[in-house]
Design a protein around this motif. Sequence first.
Motif, mmCIF file in Angstrom:
data_model
loop_
_atom_site.group_PDB
_atom_site.id
_atom_site.type_symbol
_atom_site.label_atom_id
_atom_site.label_comp_id
_atom_site.label_asym_id
_atom_site.label_seq_id
_atom_site.Cartn_x
_atom_site.Cartn_y
_atom_site.Cartn_z
ATOM 1 N N GLU A 68 3.818 1.253 -5.536
ATOM 2 C CA GLU A 68 2.829 0.545 -5.816
ATOM 3 C C GLU A 68 2.627 -0.953 -5.691
ATOM 4 O OE1 GLU A 68 0.044 2.788 -3.313
ATOM 5 O OE2 GLU A 68 -1.441 1.494 -3.021
ATOM 6 N N GLU A 78 3.392 -4.452 -3.506
ATOM 7 C CA GLU A 78 2.171 -5.036 -3.038
ATOM 8 C C GLU A 78 2.668 -6.142 -3.575
ATOM 9 O OE1 GLU A 78 0.132 -3.868 -1.463
ATOM 10 O OE2 GLU A 78 -0.537 -2.406 -1.130
ATOM 11 N N GLU A 88 -6.810 -0.981 3.708
ATOM 12 C CA GLU A 88 -4.933 -0.255 4.297
ATOM 13 C C GLU A 88 -4.931 0.161 5.543
ATOM 14 O OE1 GLU A 88 -2.823 0.161 0.115
ATOM 15 O OE2 GLU A 88 -4.015 1.619 1.391
ATOM 16 N N GLU A 137 2.779 0.510 3.935
ATOM 17 C CA GLU A 137 1.368 1.154 3.785
ATOM 18 C C GLU A 137 1.461 2.574 4.191
ATOM 19 O OE1 GLU A 137 -0.756 -0.424 2.512
ATOM 20 O OE2 GLU A 137 0.595 -2.145 2.055
ATOM 21 N N HIS A 166 1.729 4.141 0.944
ATOM 22 C CA HIS A 166 -0.022 4.138 0.063
ATOM 23 C C HIS A 166 -1.233 4.693 0.632
ATOM 24 C CE1 HIS A 166 2.056 -0.519 -0.773
ATOM 25 N NE2 HIS A 166 2.460 0.299 -1.016
HETATM 26 FE FE LIG Z 1 -1.134 -1.376 -0.186
#
Ligand SMILES: [Fe+2]
Length: 293
Positions: free
Chosen positions: A107, A111, A160, A191, A194
């Motif tokens: 992750e 990012e 997010e 995302e 995530h």
């Molecule tokens: Fe994220």
Amino acid sequence: MTGPDHPAAFYDRLLDSARRLSFDLREAEVDAADQDRYGMSPEWSPLFGTPSWTDLTESARKHLTRCEASHFLGVAIWLEVALQIVLLRRVHNVDPTRADVKFLFNECADENLHSLMFAEAIERLGTGHYRLDRSMVLAGWLFRTFAWDEIAYAIVLAGEEVFDVMQRDWMRDDRVADTVRRTSYVHVVEESRHMSFARQKIRDHLVRVSRPRRFVGTIVIAIGAHVIAKGMINKRIYRSVGLDWSTVRAEISRNEHHRMMFRRAASPLVAFLDREKLLNGPARWIYRKSHLL
Ligand SMILES: [Fe+2]
Ligand SMILES: [Fe+2]
């Protein structure tokens, strides 16, 4: 061995779904027409539909949305950097072969590439970066330094979720600059895992928390979401395009269309918080103040 309560298989599946998709915008050509497009769907401008908006020419509206999109992307970078500091700190001394820790490494890799991609997009939009308000800088320091498990993941999730709803509109909108549409598409795809990770982490942590800790957490999460929502409106944008900030501020705070868009952006987050019993009276009051409820 894996994260506190959840089987390694969940995190392994998320990791499997991670395929490098982020790209370096420097490799992508932009056509000249891109300079004459909106920076984001105009309906996402907090000023959309107000008297100041109506007075602007079409080309001034395009320019304003490019400035606003640049700032929104700047806020996204601010969040992406903060979340890495908070989350990496929490796994510094644990077993790095744990499935959830491996996913977190992935992750953070995502990012970093998002932040690079957004920084490139800001340059291409040609507006420069807008400095954040001092209150946001302070909130960022508090978050980086003190946020604990479920708080950290929920504030990350708040950012997010809001970006997910906005960027789904931007990526489909042919009025919007290609640079923004492409970065939005990559971001929306990456995302989604995530957000699954953050939701699972929040649930894992909530299993063990006491009622007082849940109560405090609920309020802190609402304050975090409030800071993000308020931070997206920056007086420097409006001054840079020659608008009077006090007029703009009053018009935005009365703008029912803007409230409706923010409520829409926050609705998946609010539904999740409600399901997980992370909404109470004071938190609802804060979400209403931020126009997120
Ligand atoms: Fe994220
Ligand atoms: Fe991201």
